[in-house]
Every structure is written in C-alpha cells, then in structure tokens.
Design a protein around this motif. Structure first.
Motif, PDB file in Angstrom:
ATOM      1  N   TRP A  73      21.475  64.709  60.377  1.00  0.00           N
ATOM      2  CA  TRP A  73      21.617  66.107  59.991  1.00  0.00           C
ATOM      3  C   TRP A  73      23.063  66.548  60.147  1.00  0.00           C
ATOM      4  N   THR A  74      23.483  67.427  59.275  1.00  0.00           N
ATOM      5  CA  THR A  74      24.747  68.124  59.462  1.00  0.00           C
ATOM      6  C   THR A  74      24.415  69.605  59.618  1.00  0.00           C
ATOM      7  N   SER A  75      25.395  70.384  59.970  1.00  0.00           N
ATOM      8  CA  SER A  75      25.188  71.828  60.100  1.00  0.00           C
ATOM      9  C   SER A  75      25.396  72.551  58.774  1.00  0.00           C
ATOM     10  N   THR A  76      25.586  71.796  57.700  1.00  0.00           N
ATOM     11  CA  THR A  76      25.919  72.361  56.396  1.00  0.00           C
ATOM     12  C   THR A  76      24.672  72.618  55.559  1.00  0.00           C
ATOM     13  N   ILE A  77      24.563  73.829  55.039  1.00  0.00           N
ATOM     14  CA  ILE A  77      23.499  74.170  54.100  1.00  0.00           C
ATOM     15  C   ILE A  77      23.849  73.536  52.757  1.00  0.00           C
ATOM     16  N   TYR A  78      22.858  72.938  52.089  1.00  0.00           N
ATOM     17  CA  TYR A  78      23.117  72.240  50.834  1.00  0.00           C
ATOM     18  C   TYR A  78      23.549  73.213  49.739  1.00  0.00           C
ATOM     19  N   ARG A  79      24.666  72.914  49.142  1.00  0.00           N
ATOM     20  CA  ARG A  79      25.168  73.581  47.947  1.00  0.00           C
ATOM     21  C   ARG A  79      25.754  72.482  47.062  1.00  0.00           C
ATOM     22  N   ARG A  80      25.787  72.718  45.786  1.00  0.00           N
ATOM     23  CA  ARG A  80      26.402  71.748  44.873  1.00  0.00           C
ATOM     24  C   ARG A  80      27.904  71.714  45.091  1.00  0.00           C
ATOM     25  N   LYS A  84      33.221  74.778  48.512  1.00  0.00           N
ATOM     26  CA  LYS A  84      33.921  76.062  48.589  1.00  0.00           C
ATOM     27  C   LYS A  84      33.686  76.645  49.970  1.00  0.00           C
ATOM     28  N   MET A  85      34.743  76.938  50.678  1.00  0.00           N
ATOM     29  CA  MET A  85      34.634  77.461  52.045  1.00  0.00           C
ATOM     30  C   MET A  85      33.906  78.806  52.104  1.00  0.00           C
ATOM     31  N   ASP A  86      33.954  79.570  51.037  1.00  0.00           N
ATOM     32  CA  ASP A  86      33.401  80.923  51.069  1.00  0.00           C
ATOM     33  C   ASP A  86      32.007  81.043  50.457  1.00  0.00           C
ATOM     34  N   ASP A  87      31.283  79.930  50.289  1.00  0.00           N
ATOM     35  CA  ASP A  87      29.966  80.018  49.659  1.00  0.00           C
ATOM     36  C   ASP A  87      28.818  80.023  50.667  1.00  0.00           C
ATOM     37  N   ASP A  88      29.126  80.298  51.926  1.00  0.00           N
ATOM     38  CA  ASP A  88      28.102  80.498  52.950  1.00  0.00           C
ATOM     39  C   ASP A  88      27.396  79.206  53.365  1.00  0.00           C
ATOM     40  N   ARG A  89      27.951  78.043  53.033  1.00  0.00           N
ATOM     41  CA  ARG A  89      27.263  76.789  53.350  1.00  0.00           C
ATOM     42  C   ARG A  89      27.376  76.382  54.813  1.00  0.00           C
ATOM     43  N   GLU A  90      28.273  76.960  55.547  1.00  0.00           N
ATOM     44  CA  GLU A  90      28.443  76.587  56.953  1.00  0.00           C
ATOM     45  C   GLU A  90      27.754  77.549  57.915  1.00  0.00           C
TER      46      GLU A  90
END
Length: 138
Positions: A73-80, A84-90
């Motif tokens: 697992w990573t702490s990153t929410i899946y996005r394509r 992009k740092m500002d797309d709320d994936r973290e």
C-alpha cells in the motif's frame, strides 16, 4: 507513539524513487526481469517470504523486497497520470477511495513487479499478497 518516531506509508512517488534510484531502472535490482531474485509467480514459492530471502534482488541501497513478495500500500489515492501535486491524491483520510499499491507479489508474474506498475483498491481490501511498508518521516 511509544517510540516517539513518526511513521507513515510511503507515497506512490517516494516508493517509486526508492525502487528506481538515480539510474531509473525498471526493477529494484536493475532493468532485466529476473524471477530468480524476487518472490514472484515464476519463482513458485506460492506464498510470502521473510524479508531478505532474495538478497540479489535488493536495491543498491540494500532495501529488500521492493520487487515482488507482496503488493504494498501507498498513502496515495489513485488518480490517472500525469501526476499533479494539487489533485488531492495525497490525502490519506479518504478511505472511501481506491489507493495505489506497488511492487508486485508472489502471486503475479515478474512483469507485474516493474517499478512503474500500479494497482488500485480500497484501503480495507484484505488479501494474502498485499501488505505495507512503513517509512520514518523526517
């Protein structure tokens, strides 16, 4: 809390950098797929193994099992992509969204253990080929 050390899951980017290193290789140990140095389906172990059983698969910095054994697992929410740092994936508080898993596993082929391969699933997804690795935050 007992140790006073701040632990976390790695972000997707942190994990990829740990695997690829400065040379940007495809697997933790280099660029050539080699099932002899990682716990993957071709190795035919058919289960997880203790960390360090495949020392020839370590990174140059001596980090073990970044290719194969278990998806992590990573702490990153899946996005394509692109990233992009500002797309709320973290944002790790979004448990209702699918998170990124990296690393390949004993159940999958060596090609699934490439540094750039990514899967996604809900953070509470249980499986015997999925786990996690903790990092110390600076």
């Amino acid at each position: 809390a007992q140790t006073g050390i701040d632990f976390s899951l790695p972000t997707e980017i942190h994990r990829e950098v740990a695997v690829r290193g400065q040379s940007k290789h495809q697997f933790a140990y280099g660029n050539t797929p080699d099932p002899e140095v990682a716990n993957v389906a071709e190795t035919r172990v058919h289960k997880t193994t203790p960390v360090g059983i495949f020392p020839d698969g370590d990174t140059p910095q001596a980090i073990s099992d970044l290719s194969g054994n278990i998806y992590e697992w990573t702490s990153t929410i899946y996005r394509r992509f692109p990233y992009k740092m500002d797309d709320d994936r973290e944002r790790i508080d979004k448990l209702e969204e699918r998170a990124v898993m990296r690393g390949g596993s004993w159940f999958h082929s060596i090609e699934e253990a490439k540094a750039t391969k990514r899967l996604r699933n809900l953070p509470y997804y249980p499986n015997n080929n999925v786990g996690f690795r903790l990092c110390i935050r600076p």
